[in-house]
Design an enzyme around this catalytic site. Structure first.
Site, PDB file in Angstrom:
ATOM      1  N   ASP A 118       0.707  -1.229  -0.071  1.00 25.33           N
ATOM      2  CA  ASP A 118       0.176  -0.022   0.010  1.00 25.33           C
ATOM      3  C   ASP A 118       0.792   1.250  -0.065  1.00 25.33           C
ATOM      4  O   ASP A 118       1.837   1.209   0.371  1.00 25.33           O
ATOM      5  CB  ASP A 118      -0.695  -0.029   1.235  1.00 25.33           C
ATOM      6  CG  ASP A 118      -1.795  -1.041   1.282  1.00 25.33           C
ATOM      7  OD1 ASP A 118      -2.089  -1.619   0.124  1.00 25.33           O
ATOM      8  OD2 ASP A 118      -2.405  -1.495   2.424  1.00 25.33           O
TER       9      ASP A 118
HETATM   10  N1  URA Z   1      -1.271  -6.010   3.837  1.00 24.88           N
HETATM   11  C1  URA Z   1      -1.969  -4.634   3.781  1.00 24.88           C
HETATM   12  O1  URA Z   1      -2.910  -4.701   4.263  1.00 24.88           O
HETATM   13  N2  URA Z   1      -1.110  -3.744   2.994  1.00 24.88           N
HETATM   14  C2  URA Z   1       0.007  -3.973   2.603  1.00 24.88           C
HETATM   15  O2  URA Z   1       0.542  -3.097   2.018  1.00 24.88           O
HETATM   16  C3  URA Z   1       0.439  -5.472   2.366  1.00 24.88           C
HETATM   17  C4  URA Z   1      -0.023  -6.349   3.048  1.00 24.88           C
END
Ligand code: URA
Length: 243
Positions: free
Chosen positions: A101
């Site tokens: 993310d």
């Molecule tokens: N899980 C998440 O919620 N975000 C990420 O960036 C990676 C795994």
């Protein structure tokens, strides 16, 4: 022998989808002949021309990046935000292996090897990804069991996970949790905690298989060495053969 669209995509000139368009539009020649058939097989010594320009197979590259916060894990962004590929100076068309993310930090692989990407991200290959999550609240034992055994997110139960409580801050009512998963569903870690009523305040991916962030500050990257690449292939093959 390799499918023509794959050969073109692997050369780095364009994506596989675009390569298919070029083929059906009659813009691709193999050994002097226009080929419009998708899936036509080409050998290593075939001469492939796209729009009458010869294309060459590209060497594969594999990078490990310590992704900073505030960088997007796609190769295109309408909003003009900084992309992970902007952080790496590489003339080949590389792309991220899976996603982190915008606000997640840590280990991210980037490559121009599509087959490697597919294998690394396929859940059946069970490549461990280790995350450190700072959450609001303190997990009760039944929550730990639920996370370990799988919780339902987006209508589907997650696979087994490993959970270690690293730190509890009773004053601020937060905890640091190490969570190891091998799937890569959208916002998976955040959703796993949120189904149990916890918010993830900070998230970092510490490790992908045996690849950790030793020696890499935020925003820094390095090439994987041949030993690391073959070790990853050994892991992938072990999983394939154990099924
Ligand atoms: N899980 C998440 O919620 N975000 C990420 O960036 C990676 C795994």
């Amino acid at each position: 022998m390799e499918r023509l669209q794959k050969f073109i995509a692997n050369s780095g000139v364009t994506s596989r989808r675009k390569a298919e368009e070029l083929i059906t539009e009659g813009k691709v020649k193999v050994d002097g002949k226009v080929i419009t058939e998708l899936g036509y097989k080409v050998g290593n010594n075939s001469e492939v021309l796209v729009n009458d320009i010869k294309i060459n197979k590209e060497d594969k590259v594999y990078y490990l990046l310590n992704k900073p916060r505030g960088v997007i894990t796609t190769t295109k962004d309408d909003k003009g935000r900084k992309k992970v590929t902007d952080l790496i100076s590489e003339s080949k068309r590389i792309y991220p292996v899976g996603r982190l993310d915008y606000d997640t930090t840590g280990a991210l692989l980037l490559t121009n090897d599509g087959e490697f990407t597919n294998m690394m991200t396929h859940p059946k290959n069970e490549i461990d990804k280790v995350y450190i999550a700072k959450i609001n609240g303190i997990l009760i034992p039944s929550d730990i069991m639920s996370l370990k055994n799988g919780v339902v997110i987006d209508g589907k139960k997650t696979s087994k996970a490993k959970i270690k409580v690293k730190k509890i801050d009773k004053i601020n009512h937060t905890s640091i949790i190490e969570i190891t998963i091998h799937e890569g569903r959208n916002h998976q870690v955040k959703k796993m905690f949120s189904t149990l009523g916890y918010d993830v305040i900070k998230l970092k991916r510490e490790r992908i298989a045996f690849l950790d962030l030793k020696g890499l500050n935020s925003g820094e990257y390095r090439l994987l060495n041949p030993k690391e690449i073959s070790k990853l292939y050994v892991l992938l093959n072990e999983k394939k053969n154990s099924k």
